[in-house]
Enzyme design. Structure first.
Site, short mmCIF file in Angstrom:
data_model
loop_
_atom_site.label_atom_id
_atom_site.label_comp_id
_atom_site.label_asym_id
_atom_site.label_seq_id
_atom_site.Cartn_x
_atom_site.Cartn_y
_atom_site.Cartn_z
CB SER A 335 -1.05 0.07 1.52
OG SER A 335 -0.17 0.10 2.23
CE1 TYR A 336 1.94 7.54 -2.09
CE2 TYR A 336 1.05 8.18 -0.34
CZ TYR A 336 1.69 8.72 -1.13
OH TYR A 336 2.52 9.95 -1.99
#
Length: 858
Positions: A335-336
């Protein structure tokens, strides 16, 4: 049919998003800048059938800079940079022509959807894209909404589709906070950097740093490192004594007991305790306590913790770690990676993320057990309201990612699984004994349930010697009592992990910029990275920080920057006025700057102790054209020549070697020429130290060598040695390197193209005549009779390097794969040699450049 224009932050991200939304049914082509692709497909948007165009930028489209004349260090007082100097937005990478690319692709579109990274920098880029695209889009009808913002934290089908279905708007306040930070850092950093660089490089020769930079975040970061250095230097070790006892609890087994007083700093007192204790023959058990304890599973992973662990455990620097994390993110593996949050959102599908890891041989058993027995509720962390914690988004193998990519992915995955495991439970047994009047203790731990330490074995409870089963009142024979002499130890240099913790604690930088600031102090030669990724300040770093403390401690302490960061966050939240924060902060630093300039002698006193004056540095090299005495070559960065008699310093080209050029002199100023070279396989050219710093002709700029000089008769100039237009760049000229024989070459005076030719030639001279076909200068070549490749045992030949059949065959024989573009049907004359200031690039120049010569890129 209406068109929706969609823009992501990176080309790989655009491709992944388009692939998900189009379900793979899309067509792709390269954009006009060659770096970004355009993906097109048909689909539904706001209840209508539309044509989608998905592309990307490459980070920031624009960058902030001062307008032309204020970039001249010699002509502008740095104090003017705080308020008088106007700024403008320029393209961040002019070669990418990103604004033109966005306008070409976005022209005539009806809607725009922004898929930029979901942080403050991403919001800022949103408005850079809008400034470029909105003027060329179709005008909306009435109050029709045409600008949309997608919010997402991972590149998964679910997250991307949800983002497309819940489009919002870009946040103007967050973008303004980035604008404010950019302007503050530019004005403050440039003013201090220019002043102290010019001041100290004009006085000292062995600073070994090309730029003595100051940064509102960079300098406090350096301050932490120097503060630890000062503690180490001022540390005075103290001797102390510890009493240690050993008792027998089984045959041939002993147990070491720790003294409850821990240590004493007086030897006589310690000896007294030893004498009293030695008189006792037995140790009596006073109490036995057993307590079940737990080692908590980790909180969900945020950026700062990832950077800390990568540095401390994986040996990876913060900047390198973020680059790898961003690549893993854009490829859809995690994820980010920029988040301050350590708490999973309530709607986060933990089990689905866990299921994707059931086939990995390293943790499959742990994952399957969690799924069958039920995952534990993660610990409640901090919700910063930005992005979910960093988690793996799809399975990967070591073969797929390899090297550091796999090591970082493995840690992120293990950390994620650990947050869903149970705590590690262990039994702690404490036995308290008395020997004579003195009390001693020993502690033992026994694991009951390993919990999360199965997946994070480095966190497991260390195995200790087993404690005997005993009760209050039991007696053990004393086998030994001794006094140990020890010394207090100084702290060690800060590790990157410790520095990151300090920066986070004091609000210096953001999760995204912390790696940049640490990287900057390394690149500026303010600190060196030692073993264990410890940061040891250099002499320059130490003197700078001590100088700031002496003049104005707030320049280096974290307090003022922390306060500025809070103001910037208020702008992002819409609670503070952008212009007022900017003006107020600049006014504070402007006052500090003037005081710093007036008090610079305080720092100079420290510099004098650590560094040598220019006159006492370097070695004699070439003669000054004014006094005809030898100037000294200072090799430390930035390399330069200094004439102590005239008290003048002359800049030189960097990142190469400098030597005297045959004792030849410049016809304009009588300075002895020097030869700059990037190595035997690179390019080299002579230069006049005075002309390099003071361009003699209107069409020359500061920093040009003889290979760009337009002097009409000087034998070293472009006018005399230029051969033809560069085969790669638009503005360069290929210039003969007269020092390269017998492996002759010509090199572009603008880019890094090098062309080798006429090996073993005795002489190569550039003729005043030009080629009738391509306008390049002809060359006269003399070969040695024994090694002449010319037909009929000839030793001399004149002709065009590009067009002459004899020379062309030689080039092809040696290096070429194809012929000159002229021989592939190119029409008309090329503006080739262009010696002198009237030269202009030919707009009709063939685009299929000379592949034969392009093989010699360095």
């Amino acid at each position: 049919m209406k068109t929706v224009f969609m823009v992501a932050e990176k080309p790989s991200l655009a491709q992944s998003i388009a692939k998900i939304l189009s379900r793979g049914n899309m067509s792709s082509h390269k954009g006009l800048n060659g770096a970004c692709s355009v993906h097109e497909y048909t689909g539904s948007f706001v209840g209508q059938c539309v044509h989608f165009k998905m592309t990307s930028v490459c980070g920031h489209v624009m960058t902030l800079d001062f307008i032309g004349k204020y970039n001249n260090w010699d002509k502008v007082d740095p104090a003017e940079l705080f308020s008088k100097a106007p700024t403008e937005k320029k393209e961040a990478n002019p070669k990418l022509t990103m604004v033109k690319f966005l306008q070409v692709e976005g022209r005539g579109c009806d809607y725009i959807v922004l898929w930029l990274d979901c942080d403050k920098e991403g919001e800022n880029i949103c408005f850079e894209v809008l400034d470029a695209v909105l003027p060329v889009m179709n005008k909306p009808r009435g109050t029709e909404k045409t600008v949309y913002r997608a919010k997402f934290s991972s590149i998964t089908d679910t997250d991307i589709c949800n983002a497309m279905n819940c489009l919002g708007e870009p946040n103007r306040n967050e973008a303004l906070s980035v604008d404010a930070r950019q302007e503050l850092d530019l004005r403050i950093g440039c003013a201090f950097t220019r002043f102290q660089t010019k001041y100290f490089q004009g006085k000292y020769g062995n600073l070994d740093s090309s730029l003595i930079s100051f940064g509102p975040c960079q300098t406090p970061t350096l301050g932490f490192c120097v503060e630890r250095h000062d503690k180490i230097q001022s540390f005075k070790p103290e001797t102390y004594w510890v009493l240690q006892a050993k008792v027998n609890h089984e045959k041939e087994s002993s147990l070491t007991l720790e003294w409850d007083r821990v240590r004493v700093f007086d030897r006589e007192i310690a000896q007294m305790f030893l004498n009293i204790t030695k008189m006792a023959r037995e140790a009596k058990v006073e109490s036995v306590s057993k307590k079940e304890k737990a080692k908590q599973r980790p909180l969900a992973l945020n950026t700062v913790e990832m950077l800390r662990v990568a540095s401390a455990a994986l040996g990876m620097g913060p900047q390198h770690t973020m680059q790898i994390a961003e690549r893993l993110y854009t490829q859809g593996y995690i994820s980010y990676p920029r988040t301050e949050t350590t708490h999973y959102p309530e709607n986060f599908d933990l089990k689905e993320s866990l299921r994707q890891q059931t086939n990995n041989p390293y943790w499959a058993e742990t994952v399957k057990a969690l799924l069958s027995e039920g995952v534990n509720r993660p610990r409640k962390g901090h919700d910063a309201g930005d992005h979910p914690p960093i988690t793996p988004m799809r399975a990967a193998t070591e073969a797929e990612l390899g090297g550091d990519g796999w090591r970082l992915y493995e840690y992120i995955t293990r950390h994620f699984i650990a947050t869903l495991c149970a705590d590690c439970k262990y039994l702690q047994t404490t036995i308290s004994c008395i020997i004579g009047p003195e009390h001693f203790t020993c502690v033992g731990k026994m694991v009951i349930s390993p919990g999360f330490t199965e997946i994070m074995p480095w966190q497991s409870i260390p195995l200790e010697e087993s404690l005997p089963n005993c009760e209050k009142g039991d007696v053990f024979p004393v086998s030994e009592v001794k006094l140990l002499e020890k010394q207090t130890n100084p702290p060690d240099y800060l590790t990157e992990a410790e520095l990151i913790t300090l920066m986070e604690k004091h609000g210096i930088g953001t999760d995204a910029s912390i790696p940049v600031h640490i990287n900057n102090i390394c690149q500026r030669n303010y600190v060196t990275v030692e073993s264990g990724r410890r940061l040891k300040p250099t002499n320059l770093g130490i003197v700078l920080v001590h100088g700031y403390y002496k003049i104005d401690a707030e320049l280096v302490l974290p307090t003022i920057r922390s306060a500025v960061e809070k103001q910037l966050n208020l702008i992002a939240q819409g609670k503070a006025n952008y212009q007022q924060v900017l003006e107020h902060t600049l006014d504070i630093f402007k006052r500090k700057f003037h005081y710093f300039v007036d008090s610079i002698a305080g720092m100079d006193e420290l510099m004098e102790v650590s560094f040598s004056p220019l006159a006492a540095t370097g070695k004699p090299l070439s003669r000054c054209g004014k006094c005809h005495r030898f100037m000294k070559y200072i090799q430390a960065k930035p390399s330069r020549l200094h004439c102590s008699h005239c008290d003048e310093t002359y800049s030189l080209p960097q990142n190469g070697t400098i030597k005297l050029y045959k004792e030849l002199r410049c016809p304009l100023d009588d300075f002895e020429l020097v030869l700059w070279s990037s190595g035997s396989r690179g390019k080299s050219y002579p230069l006049c130290p005075y002309c390099y710093n003071h361009p003699p002709f209107r069409d020359m700029k500061k920093g040009m060598g003889c290979n760009e000089c337009t002097h009409p008769t000087c034998q070293h100039s472009l006018s005399m040695l230029g051969i033809g237009q560069c085969v790669e760049c638009e503005n360069g000229v290929l210039v003969l390197d007269p020092t390269s024989g017998p492996k002759w070459k010509m090199a572009c005076n603008k880019c890094n193209v090098i062309v080798h030719f006429f090996e073993n030639a005795h002489k190569v001279r550039v003729s005043p005549e030009t080629c009738e076909s391509c306008d390049a200068a002809l060359v006269d070549v003399d070969f040695n009779k024994a090694k002449s490749p010319l037909p009929g045992d000839e030793t001399q030949h004149s002709g065009c390097v590009f067009c002459d059949p004899v020379f062309q065959d030689l080039v092809e024989l040696k290096h070429a794969a194809t012929r000159h573009p002229m021989h592939r049907g190119g029409q008309g004359k090329r503006q080739g040699r262009g010696r002198g200031k009237g030269r202009r690039p030919n707009p009709k120049r063939p685009k299929d450049k000379m592949a034969a010569l392009a093989a010699y890129f360095v």
